[in-house]
Structures are given as C-alpha cells and as structure tokens.
Scaffold this active site. Structure first.
Site, PDB file in Angstrom:
ATOM      1  N   ARG A   1      41.800  22.513  10.551  1.00 22.49           N
ATOM      2  CA  ARG A   1      42.087  21.033  11.408  1.00 22.49           C
ATOM      3  C   ARG A   1      43.875  20.882  10.867  1.00 22.49           C
ATOM      4  O   ARG A   1      43.719  20.252  11.712  1.00 22.49           O
ATOM      5  CB  ARG A   1      41.518  20.001  10.036  1.00 22.49           C
ATOM      6  CG  ARG A   1      39.862  20.079  10.464  1.00 22.49           C
ATOM      7  CD  ARG A   1      39.322  20.981  10.381  1.00 22.49           C
ATOM      8  NE  ARG A   1      39.200  21.797   8.444  1.00 22.49           N
ATOM      9  CZ  ARG A   1      38.977  22.953   8.420  1.00 22.49           C
ATOM     10  NH1 ARG A   1      38.144  23.993   9.179  1.00 22.49           N
ATOM     11  NH2 ARG A   1      39.031  23.285   6.790  1.00 22.49           N
TER      12      ARG A   1
ATOM     13  N   CYS B   1      35.823  17.184   3.377  1.00 24.58           N
ATOM     14  CA  CYS B   1      37.281  17.675   3.734  1.00 24.58           C
ATOM     15  C   CYS B   1      37.822  16.773   4.607  1.00 24.58           C
ATOM     16  O   CYS B   1      37.052  15.648   5.100  1.00 24.58           O
ATOM     17  CB  CYS B   1      37.252  18.626   4.950  1.00 24.58           C
ATOM     18  SG  CYS B   1      38.467  19.630   5.881  1.00 24.58           S
TER      19      CYS B   1
ATOM     20  N   THR C   1      40.701  16.272   5.377  1.00 26.24           N
ATOM     21  CA  THR C   1      41.283  16.829   6.515  1.00 26.24           C
ATOM     22  C   THR C   1      40.576  16.208   7.890  1.00 26.24           C
ATOM     23  O   THR C   1      41.422  15.825   9.217  1.00 26.24           O
ATOM     24  CB  THR C   1      42.197  18.213   7.190  1.00 26.24           C
ATOM     25  OG1 THR C   1      42.996  17.892   6.068  1.00 26.24           O
ATOM     26  CG2 THR C   1      43.328  18.232   8.188  1.00 26.24           C
TER      27      THR C   1
ATOM     28  N   THR D   1      47.082  17.416   2.336  1.00 18.77           N
ATOM     29  CA  THR D   1      47.766  19.069   2.795  1.00 18.77           C
ATOM     30  C   THR D   1      48.342  18.501   3.607  1.00 18.77           C
ATOM     31  O   THR D   1      48.304  17.167   4.363  1.00 18.77           O
ATOM     32  CB  THR D   1      46.224  19.635   3.642  1.00 18.77           C
ATOM     33  OG1 THR D   1      46.013  18.422   5.056  1.00 18.77           O
ATOM     34  CG2 THR D   1      45.358  19.679   3.425  1.00 18.77           C
TER      35      THR D   1
ATOM     36  N   LYS E   1      42.089  28.100  -1.133  1.00 23.43           N
ATOM     37  CA  LYS E   1      41.651  28.729   0.148  1.00 23.43           C
ATOM     38  C   LYS E   1      41.466  30.365   0.144  1.00 23.43           C
ATOM     39  O   LYS E   1      40.904  30.545   0.939  1.00 23.43           O
ATOM     40  CB  LYS E   1      42.148  28.481   1.135  1.00 23.43           C
ATOM     41  CG  LYS E   1      41.839  27.160   1.313  1.00 23.43           C
ATOM     42  CD  LYS E   1      42.546  25.909   3.137  1.00 23.43           C
ATOM     43  CE  LYS E   1      41.723  25.081   3.361  1.00 23.43           C
ATOM     44  NZ  LYS E   1      40.532  24.512   3.745  1.00 23.43           N
TER      45      LYS E   1
ATOM     46  N   CYS F   1      43.118  17.066  -1.122  1.00 25.98           N
ATOM     47  CA  CYS F   1      42.703  17.791  -0.561  1.00 25.98           C
ATOM     48  C   CYS F   1      41.324  18.170  -1.450  1.00 25.98           C
ATOM     49  O   CYS F   1      41.543  18.248  -2.486  1.00 25.98           O
ATOM     50  CB  CYS F   1      44.305  18.848  -0.295  1.00 25.98           C
ATOM     51  SG  CYS F   1      42.677  20.018  -0.126  1.00 25.98           S
TER      52      CYS F   1
END
Length: 233
Positions: free
Chosen positions: A42, A77, A79, A119, A159, A188
C-alpha cells in the site's frame, strides 16, 4: 481481509479471541479470514513508487467475503484505510474504519494531543491527521530521522520476520513524548507486535486493539473488562 501483513492478521485474530467474553468455544465470534499477502504494498502505491494498485484485489476479496454473508469487514492494515472510502462505495456491507474508531476513542478519553508511529504511507496521506483534526485533537508525527527508524522497524525486521529490538521504536517514541504528546498511537499493525512483545509503559494506544474491540462490539459480543481501557497506564 487479511495478509496486509500476515503477522498482523494473525495477531488480530488472537486479539479477537482474547477480548471476547466467552466461556466455551461456541460462544466465540464466527470469523472468515481471507489471508492474501500477495496484495501489492500500500505504501509503495500511495507514494507513487509502484503502479500496482492494491484496490483491485482488495475489492475482489471483499466481494467474496460479502458472498459468504459476513455482517462486517475489518481490515487489519492501517495504510489500506487510504482506500476505505472507495472500498465502502463498492461493498454491500459495512467496513469498520480503524482510524475513525481510534480518533473517537481518544476523544472519548479526553486526549487533546497525540503522537503517531506509522508507515510512511499513512503519514504522507494524512489519514490520522485529518480524522483527529475533525475531533479537535492535535497530532504530532516523527521527524525524518524518526520516521526512518520506524520504517526500518516495520519493513526490515517485523515484515521480514526478523528479530527486533526496541531501539528504533524508542527513538521515535521519545521524540513524540518530548513534544508533549499525551498518548502515542501505534498506527501500524506491524508495530502492534512490538506492544504485544514488550512492556512499553504508559501512554500508548494500539489502533489494532481498537479495531479488534470494535469488531467484537459491532457483532453484539461481550467485551472482557480488561479490554475496556486500551490506553496503557
């Protein structure tokens, strides 16, 4: 709608289970988790670094969930909430808005100034800035160096499934505290893993926990007493 990213999705499901007032298996919330980690990044799309549009597969997954008669859709999520309005216009069931719910939670707890760890894509598109402004809450974001520390923690460690330390988190967090933030938003879902694994101290609100609690309540399930105050004390 899962896989954005997989570790955050797994933790979201864990939170739902922990938060629900249930004494037996049968009293838990029914859930369908469509884990699709192949959805394009994203942040890269929002920043113009990639032309791969994540909305297309997100719409496909959302419509598959609708076909399975879900009552609500949650997207763990933050974002991805950049696309919330577009998705909502094309989906027949409500999509819970994690950012709006977080802003309401802060407002209801009389918070006037908050910091944001998120993010680069979330910060850039001002998702939290606009929502908190509507509720009269001042929002502070990290400096360039602070954001770089957050980026490294999210993308290069969590991640990537690598071990992480609190160094980067503490650097960006302390920066926000020094600017007078009453509460720091863990904005996040990868950073939610940090809160899960470490004792951070007072003054943090995890947006993923807000989404999990609202998911439980929206489906008319009981919320355990210990999850009714989500700001760390």
């Amino acid at each position: 709608m899962g896989g954005l990213g997989p570790f955050a999705t797994n933790y979201f499901f864990e939170l739902i289970l922990k938060m629900t007032e249930a004494a037996t298996d049968q009293e838990h919330l029914e859930m369908i988790i469509y884990n699709c980690p192949s959805i394009p990044d994203r942040t890269s799309h929002i920043l113009g670094k990639s032309k791969r549009n994540p909305v297309i597969p997100m719409l496909e997954i959302a419509n598959k969930l609708v076909s399975l008669d879900v009552d609500y859709i949650a997207i763990p999520c933050i974002t991805a909430h950049f696309y919330h309005s577009l998705l909502s216009q094309n989906i027949a069931v409500p999509i819970l808005n994690m950012i709006r719910e977080t802003a309401l939670y802060l407002k209801n707890n009389n918070v006037e100034s908050a910091g944001l760890l998120a993010t680069e894509g979330t910060v850039f598109c001002k998702l939290f800035q606009e929502e908190l402004r509507l509720h009269g809450i001042r929002l502070v974001t990290p400096s360039k160096k602070g954001q770089e520390a957050v980026n490294h923690l999210i993308y290069d460690t969590i991640k990537a499934g690598q071990p992480f330390q609190l160094d980067q988190f503490s650097y960006a967090s302390d920066e926000l505290k020094h600017q007078g933030c009453e509460v720091i938003i863990i904005g996040c879902t990868e950073l939610s893993i940090v809160k899960r694994d470490y004792e951070l101290g007072a003054g943090y609100l995890d947006a993923l926990e807000v989404l999990a609690a609202q998911s439980v309540l929206s489906c008319d399930m009981g919320l355990k007493e210990e999850y009714k105050d989500l700001i760390t004390r």
